[in-house]
Design an enzyme around this catalytic site. Structure first.
Site, short mmCIF file in Angstrom:
data_model
loop_
_atom_site.label_atom_id
_atom_site.label_comp_id
_atom_site.label_asym_id
_atom_site.label_seq_id
_atom_site.Cartn_x
_atom_site.Cartn_y
_atom_site.Cartn_z
N LYS A 2 10.60 5.67 0.56
CA LYS A 2 9.40 5.84 -0.42
C LYS A 2 9.65 7.60 -1.09
O LYS A 2 9.77 8.52 -0.37
CB LYS A 2 8.27 6.02 0.12
CG LYS A 2 7.78 4.74 0.84
CD LYS A 2 6.68 4.71 2.09
CE LYS A 2 6.40 3.36 2.48
NZ LYS A 2 5.13 3.42 3.40
N HIS A 59 3.04 4.35 9.10
CA HIS A 59 3.85 2.93 8.63
C HIS A 59 5.22 2.80 8.30
O HIS A 59 5.77 3.89 8.15
CB HIS A 59 3.12 2.44 7.37
CG HIS A 59 1.73 2.29 7.36
ND1 HIS A 59 0.77 2.63 6.50
CD2 HIS A 59 0.73 2.16 8.63
CE1 HIS A 59 -0.54 2.38 6.86
NE2 HIS A 59 -0.72 2.19 8.17
N ASP A 116 -4.62 0.34 11.67
CA ASP A 116 -4.19 1.77 11.87
C ASP A 116 -4.80 2.16 13.50
O ASP A 116 -3.97 2.75 14.10
CB ASP A 116 -4.33 2.65 10.77
CG ASP A 116 -3.32 2.63 9.81
OD1 ASP A 116 -2.69 1.89 9.92
OD2 ASP A 116 -3.75 3.01 8.77
N TYR A 134 3.58 6.11 -4.92
CA TYR A 134 4.67 5.91 -4.21
C TYR A 134 5.60 5.12 -4.80
O TYR A 134 5.20 3.85 -5.22
CB TYR A 134 4.83 6.10 -2.69
CG TYR A 134 3.97 5.32 -2.04
CD1 TYR A 134 4.40 4.21 -1.49
CD2 TYR A 134 2.70 5.33 -1.94
CE1 TYR A 134 3.87 3.18 -0.80
CE2 TYR A 134 1.73 4.36 -1.27
CZ TYR A 134 2.25 3.41 -0.69
OH TYR A 134 1.75 2.40 -0.02
#
Length: 187
Positions: free
Chosen positions: A72, A62, A170, A132
Site C-alpha cells: 500500500k 490489517h 477491529d 491509498y
C-alpha cells in the site's frame, strides 16, 4: 520526490514536491519511475479512500494473505494520521517489529507499506481523509487483522484505549501471536 527509509528499511516515507502560488498548489503525488528507483516496482490495481469524522479513529492492524497480498502507498490529503507498519514476514530479521510516521496534509508525506506487513493508523484530527493505492485487489477471504493494541507488539499509539474509536471487527481481532506463516521473508 524525497525518500526516507525507516528503521525497517522496506518501509519508506515519500514526500512529493509541492509547488504553491496565489492560486493554490500543484504536486506530482506518484511517479512510477521515481518509485521504481527506490525499489517500489509493484503495479497498483486499486485505489481506496476513507473518511474518519472523529479524532482517535483507529483502523487496523490489517493485511491480506496470499493470493491477494497487498502493498500500500498511503497518503493523507486532509487531516493527519499516525501510520504504523508491522513486519509480519516469518524469518525476517525485523519480524514483529514496527515503525510509524505521521502522515498529514501539512507535511504532504506518504508511506509505502510493502507486502507482508500489517498496516494501521489512528486519526490525529477530525474529518481526516486517507487515500491509498494497493498492489492487489481486495478479497474478503484473504483479509486478516491483529488487535491494534496487542501487548506483544507494544506500539505506543497516540490515543488512550478508552478514547480509541474502532469497528467491531477491529475490536475482536486476535493478538500478533496468532500470526503464523501469513507471510514468508525472502531475504
Amino acid at each position: 520526490m524525497q525518500f526516507k527509509r525507516l528503521s525497517i528499511p522496506e518501509v519508506i516515507v515519500i514526500t512529493p514536491p509541492k509547488y504553491s502560488d496565489s492560486r493554490g498548489f500543484f504536486s506530482e503525488t506518484y511517479n512510477q519511475n521515481s518509485m521504481k528507483k527506490m525499489g517500489i516496482d509493484a503495479p497498483f490495481v486499486q485505489d481506496n479512500q476513507s473518511l474518519s469524522r472523529k479524532k482517535g479513529v483507529v483502523r487496523g492492524l490489517h493485511c491480506q494473505i496470499s493470493p491477494y497480498i497487498q502493498g500500500k502507498l498511503v497518503r493523507c490529503p486532509k487531516g493527519a494520521i499516525w501510520d504504523v507498519a508491522v513486519d509480519a514476514r516469518s524469518g525476517s530479521p525485523t519480524y514483529g517489529q514496527w515503525v510509524a510516521a505521521e502522515i498529514s496534509e501539512e507535511n504532504w508525506s506518504q508511506i509505502w507499506i510493502p507486502p507482508g506487513f500489517l498496516h494501521g493508523f489512528v486519526t490525529l484530527t477530525e474529518n481526516t481523509e486517507v487515500q491509498y493505492k494497493c498492489t492487489s485487489f481486495y478479497d474478503k477471504s484473504s483479509e486478516r487483522a491483529v488487535i491494534w493494541n496487542c501487548p506483544r507488539l507494544n506500539i505506543p499509539w497516540p490515543v488512550f484505549k478508552e478514547e480509541a474509536i474502532l469497528s467491531e471487527k477491529d475490536l475482536l481481532s486476535p493478538s500478533f501471536d496468532q500470526v503464523k506463516d501469513w507471510f514468508v521473508f525472502h531475504g
